[in-house]
Design an enzyme around this catalytic site. Structure first.
Site, PDB file in Angstrom:
ATOM      1  N   ARG A  25      -5.540 -17.659  -5.486  1.00  0.00           N
ATOM      2  CA  ARG A  25      -4.884 -18.721  -4.728  1.00  0.00           C
ATOM      3  C   ARG A  25      -5.931 -19.722  -4.215  1.00  0.00           C
ATOM      4  O   ARG A  25      -7.128 -19.437  -4.205  1.00  0.00           O
ATOM      5  CB  ARG A  25      -4.120 -18.124  -3.539  1.00  0.00           C
ATOM      6  CG  ARG A  25      -2.857 -17.394  -3.944  1.00  0.00           C
ATOM      7  CD  ARG A  25      -2.207 -16.684  -2.786  1.00  0.00           C
ATOM      8  NE  ARG A  25      -2.999 -15.556  -2.313  1.00  0.00           N
ATOM      9  CZ  ARG A  25      -2.689 -14.796  -1.261  1.00  0.00           C
ATOM     10  NH1 ARG A  25      -1.615 -15.054  -0.557  1.00  0.00           N
ATOM     11  NH2 ARG A  25      -3.455 -13.793  -0.919  1.00  0.00           N
ATOM     12  N   LYS A  79      -8.118 -16.111   1.943  1.00  0.00           N
ATOM     13  CA  LYS A  79      -8.497 -14.784   2.450  1.00  0.00           C
ATOM     14  C   LYS A  79      -9.659 -14.893   3.432  1.00  0.00           C
ATOM     15  O   LYS A  79     -10.358 -15.899   3.488  1.00  0.00           O
ATOM     16  CB  LYS A  79      -8.909 -13.870   1.283  1.00  0.00           C
ATOM     17  CG  LYS A  79      -7.811 -13.606   0.289  1.00  0.00           C
ATOM     18  CD  LYS A  79      -6.585 -12.977   0.911  1.00  0.00           C
ATOM     19  CE  LYS A  79      -6.768 -11.504   1.192  1.00  0.00           C
ATOM     20  NZ  LYS A  79      -5.496 -10.898   1.695  1.00  0.00           N
ATOM     21  N   TYR A 120      -6.255 -16.458   6.497  1.00  0.00           N
ATOM     22  CA  TYR A 120      -5.847 -15.097   6.873  1.00  0.00           C
ATOM     23  C   TYR A 120      -7.122 -14.336   7.230  1.00  0.00           C
ATOM     24  O   TYR A 120      -8.061 -14.287   6.422  1.00  0.00           O
ATOM     25  CB  TYR A 120      -5.199 -14.360   5.696  1.00  0.00           C
ATOM     26  CG  TYR A 120      -3.803 -14.793   5.334  1.00  0.00           C
ATOM     27  CD1 TYR A 120      -2.755 -14.703   6.243  1.00  0.00           C
ATOM     28  CD2 TYR A 120      -3.511 -15.264   4.063  1.00  0.00           C
ATOM     29  CE1 TYR A 120      -1.468 -15.088   5.897  1.00  0.00           C
ATOM     30  CE2 TYR A 120      -2.219 -15.651   3.704  1.00  0.00           C
ATOM     31  CZ  TYR A 120      -1.207 -15.558   4.632  1.00  0.00           C
ATOM     32  OH  TYR A 120       0.062 -15.933   4.292  1.00  0.00           O
ATOM     33  N   HIS A 157      -6.864 -11.081   9.396  1.00  0.00           N
ATOM     34  CA  HIS A 157      -6.523  -9.666   9.621  1.00  0.00           C
ATOM     35  C   HIS A 157      -7.702  -8.942  10.281  1.00  0.00           C
ATOM     36  O   HIS A 157      -8.171  -7.907   9.816  1.00  0.00           O
ATOM     37  CB  HIS A 157      -6.108  -8.981   8.312  1.00  0.00           C
ATOM     38  CG  HIS A 157      -4.826  -9.534   7.750  1.00  0.00           C
ATOM     39  ND1 HIS A 157      -3.603  -9.305   8.326  1.00  0.00           N
ATOM     40  CD2 HIS A 157      -4.587 -10.341   6.697  1.00  0.00           C
ATOM     41  CE1 HIS A 157      -2.655  -9.936   7.649  1.00  0.00           C
ATOM     42  NE2 HIS A 157      -3.234 -10.582   6.664  1.00  0.00           N
ATOM     43  N   ASP A 189       0.966  -2.153   3.019  1.00  0.00           N
ATOM     44  CA  ASP A 189      -0.107  -2.770   3.823  1.00  0.00           C
ATOM     45  C   ASP A 189      -0.029  -2.351   5.286  1.00  0.00           C
ATOM     46  O   ASP A 189      -0.956  -2.581   6.046  1.00  0.00           O
ATOM     47  CB  ASP A 189      -0.095  -4.296   3.676  1.00  0.00           C
ATOM     48  CG  ASP A 189       1.204  -4.930   4.125  1.00  0.00           C
ATOM     49  OD1 ASP A 189       2.232  -4.219   4.199  1.00  0.00           O
ATOM     50  OD2 ASP A 189       1.202  -6.135   4.429  1.00  0.00           O
TER      51      ASP A 189
HETATM   52  N1  LIG Z   1       2.436  -5.489  -0.377  1.00  0.00           N
HETATM   53  C1  LIG Z   1       2.413  -6.799  -0.209  1.00  0.00           C
HETATM   54  O1  LIG Z   1       1.822  -7.529  -0.993  1.00  0.00           O
HETATM   55  C2  LIG Z   1       3.147  -7.412   0.947  1.00  0.00           C
HETATM   56  C3  LIG Z   1       3.375  -8.782   0.984  1.00  0.00           C
HETATM   57  C4  LIG Z   1       4.111  -9.311   2.052  1.00  0.00           C
HETATM   58  C5  LIG Z   1       4.600  -8.445   3.053  1.00  0.00           C
HETATM   59  N2  LIG Z   1       4.323  -7.116   2.989  1.00  0.00           N
HETATM   60  C6  LIG Z   1       4.810  -6.145   3.998  1.00  0.00           C
HETATM   61  O2  LIG Z   1       6.198  -5.872   3.817  1.00  0.00           O
HETATM   62  C7  LIG Z   1       6.701  -5.301   5.021  1.00  0.00           C
HETATM   63  C8  LIG Z   1       8.024  -5.953   5.409  1.00  0.00           C
HETATM   64  O3  LIG Z   1       7.787  -7.297   5.805  1.00  0.00           O
HETATM   65  P1  LIG Z   1       8.972  -8.277   6.268  1.00  0.00           P
HETATM   66  O4  LIG Z   1       8.360  -9.635   6.342  1.00  0.00           O
HETATM   67  O5  LIG Z   1      10.169  -8.069   5.439  1.00  0.00           O
HETATM   68  O6  LIG Z   1       9.260  -7.744   7.736  1.00  0.00           O
HETATM   69  P2  LIG Z   1      10.565  -8.056   8.610  1.00  0.00           P
HETATM   70  O7  LIG Z   1      10.174  -7.849  10.027  1.00  0.00           O
HETATM   71  O8  LIG Z   1      11.174  -9.362   8.205  1.00  0.00           O
HETATM   72  O9  LIG Z   1      11.606  -6.911   8.168  1.00  0.00           O
HETATM   73  C9  LIG Z   1      11.425  -5.555   8.470  1.00  0.00           C
HETATM   74  C10 LIG Z   1      12.794  -4.913   8.591  1.00  0.00           C
HETATM   75  O10 LIG Z   1      12.603  -3.497   8.679  1.00  0.00           O
HETATM   76  C11 LIG Z   1      13.655  -3.008   9.483  1.00  0.00           C
HETATM   77  N3  LIG Z   1      13.385  -1.643   9.901  1.00  0.00           N
HETATM   78  C12 LIG Z   1      12.569  -1.179  10.892  1.00  0.00           C
HETATM   79  N4  LIG Z   1      12.643   0.174  10.945  1.00  0.00           N
HETATM   80  C13 LIG Z   1      13.506   0.561   9.962  1.00  0.00           C
HETATM   81  C14 LIG Z   1      13.999   1.812   9.512  1.00  0.00           C
HETATM   82  N5  LIG Z   1      13.639   2.957  10.096  1.00  0.00           N
HETATM   83  N6  LIG Z   1      14.869   1.811   8.470  1.00  0.00           N
HETATM   84  C15 LIG Z   1      15.244   0.681   7.866  1.00  0.00           C
HETATM   85  N7  LIG Z   1      14.837  -0.528   8.267  1.00  0.00           N
HETATM   86  C16 LIG Z   1      13.976  -0.588   9.294  1.00  0.00           C
HETATM   87  C17 LIG Z   1      13.710  -4.028  10.631  1.00  0.00           C
HETATM   88  O11 LIG Z   1      14.921  -3.925  11.360  1.00  0.00           O
HETATM   89  C18 LIG Z   1      13.588  -5.333   9.840  1.00  0.00           C
HETATM   90  O12 LIG Z   1      14.841  -5.865   9.480  1.00  0.00           O
HETATM   91  C19 LIG Z   1       5.579  -5.499   6.048  1.00  0.00           C
HETATM   92  O13 LIG Z   1       4.860  -4.318   6.189  1.00  0.00           O
HETATM   93  C20 LIG Z   1       4.720  -6.569   5.420  1.00  0.00           C
HETATM   94  O14 LIG Z   1       3.380  -6.540   5.904  1.00  0.00           O
HETATM   95  C21 LIG Z   1       3.608  -6.591   1.959  1.00  0.00           C
END
Ligand SMILES: NC(=O)c1ccc[n+]([C@@H]2O[C@H](COP(=O)([O-])OP(=O)(O)OC[C@H]3O[C@@H](n4cnc5c(N)ncnc54)[C@H](O)[C@@H]3O)[C@@H](O)[C@H]2O)c1
Length: 374
Positions: free
Chosen positions: A15, A75, A94, A96, A270
């Site tokens: 990126r 990054k 970013y 972190h 993550d």
């Molecule tokens: N791997 C990657 O490349 C990557 C990229 C972007 C985001 N992420 C990660 O993805 C994850 C989700 O991000 P998001 O932006 O959707 O967050 P978000 O806050 O928009 O959504 C999280 C959801 O999880 C729900 N939740 C909490 N506890 C729960 C449970 N026990 N059962 C079911 N649902 C539950 C919450 O109510 C909420 O609706 C984060 O950890 C974020 O860091 C990873």
């Protein structure tokens, strides 16, 4: 302001922090932009595109850091960049910090001004510079899942959408936030039968209203998850408890209840992952198998689609970058609550509580620091 855009040098990062369109916007406001040679190539932008938009190309990263008042990156700086950062230089990227004491101490020592994308926060507590990457990862999750469900890639050998006369696959999405919603939408578009689980009933009501008929909502609890995994072909982990490790909704002993070749895509990896057996993987080696269940746990999923991710990220960062360039970081952060929350390290002081607490470092209130610049 003089703005510098270095080429990202972190492994597999394609990126770039400013597009030619972003350069044109900065030029409109009379700012000067220096872009490192080939910085945009991984995202589809040539040096000529940047020059046409009004940027000057510099051959080396040293020259970009050397000349810029504000560095815009994607990054966090890696070790070889630490010494390039100048005292008082603003770095907008970013960071972190809480995951790296070495980086935190390096930025303190360099007396940089570190404005972190991930902690810029709106009044409703949403994180506007994280949302675009969640959208990308969410939309990628069913695409990756569909691929690894293919037999040669060790999946069950089932097509997400089925065909006329053959039932489609079952997709279970844990978490109905940004990632989960986008994942469900794409999986539904493939024609799969999708179940989204969340603990937030208000959110489930909203999803029930907006999702197509092949998506159903269900309260997330241990009983419902245990039942659903028996028939799910693809399970997407998308839960988040802000500021905490993800809860393990699927534990090791539950894998035996799944069918061989089931695919798990734990996007929440993550934050530790919501599936106990998930450990972070890379794009070179994205999956591993435990008990015949395929685990996909890439921690930086958007890195695989830089053409889309760069545009998604810069759509969100550019308005803030223009504000900083127009006003200077001191006035921009004093006047804009969202940006102020992005300040993590200022001139050797840690001004973000979570970062100070993570490494037992002294914490200075950001308002006190800004007052000294007023
Ligand atoms: N791997 C990657 O490349 C990557 C990229 C972007 C985001 N992420 C990660 O993805 C994850 C989700 O991000 P998001 O932006 O959707 O967050 P978000 O806050 O928009 O959504 C999280 C959801 O999880 C729900 N939740 C909490 N506890 C729960 C449970 N026990 N059962 C079911 N649902 C539950 C919450 O109510 C909420 O609706 C984060 O950890 C974020 O860091 C990873």
């Amino acid at each position: 302001m003089i703005i510098g855009v270095p080429k990202e040098i972190k492994n597999n990062e394609n990126r770039v922090a400013l597009t030619p369109g972003g350069v044109a916007e900065m030029r409109k406001h009379n700012h000067t932009v220096y872009v490192q040679a080939t910085a945009g190539v991984g995202s589809g932008f040539s040096d000529e595109d940047y020059v046409a938009a009004g940027a000057t190309i510099l051959p080396t990263i040293e020259e970009v850091y050397g000349i810029a008042e504000m560095i815009i990156k994607v990054k966090e700086p890696i070790a070889s960049e630490y010494n390039l950062v100048k005292e008082g230089q603003l770095i907008f990227t970013y960071f972190h910090f809480a995951s790296s004491e070495e980086l935190t101490r390096a930025m303190i020592e360099r007396k940089a001004i570190c404005l972190a994308y991930e902690t810029v926060e709106k009044k409703d507590r949403s994180l506007p510079l994280l949302i675009p990457m969640s959208e990308v990862a969410g939309r990628m999750a069913p695409q990756e899942g569909a691929k690894y469900l293919e037999k040669p890639l060790k999946g069950r050998g089932i097509l997400l959408g089925g065909v006329p006369g053959v039932k489609p696959a079952e997709v279970l999405v844990l978490g109905g936030g940004i990632v989960g919603t986008q994942a469900a939408k794409i999986a539904a578009g493939f024609g799969a039968r999708v179940t989204i689980m969340d603990i937030n009933l208000t959110r489930l009501r909203e999803l029930d209203d907006i999702m197509p008929a092949n998506v159903v909502t269900q309260m997330s609890n241990h009983y419902n998850i245990k039942e659903a995994i028996k028939t799910a072909d693809l399970i997407i982990g998308a839960v988040l408890i802000p500021g905490a490790k993800a809860p393990h909704l699927i534990t090791r002993d539950m894998l035996k209840d799944m069918r061989p070749g089931t695919v798990l895509v734990d996007v929440a990896v993550d934050q530790g992952g919501c599936i106990e057996t998930c450990k972070p993987t890379t794009h070179e080696n994205p999956t591993f198998i435990i008990d015949d269940v395929v685990h996909y746990c890439v921690a930086n999923m958007p890195g695989a689609v830089p053409f889309t991710s760069t545009l998604a990220l810069t759509n969100a960062t550019l308005p803030y970058a223009v504000l900083i360039a127009n006003k200077g970081w001191q006035a921009a952060c004093s006047q804009n609550d969202e940006l102020r929350l992005g300040l993590n390290v200022v001139n050797g002081e840690v001004v973000y509580k979570g970062v100070a607490e993570a490494f037992d470092l002294p914490y200075t209130n950001v308002n006190n620091v800004l007052e000294t610049y007023a």
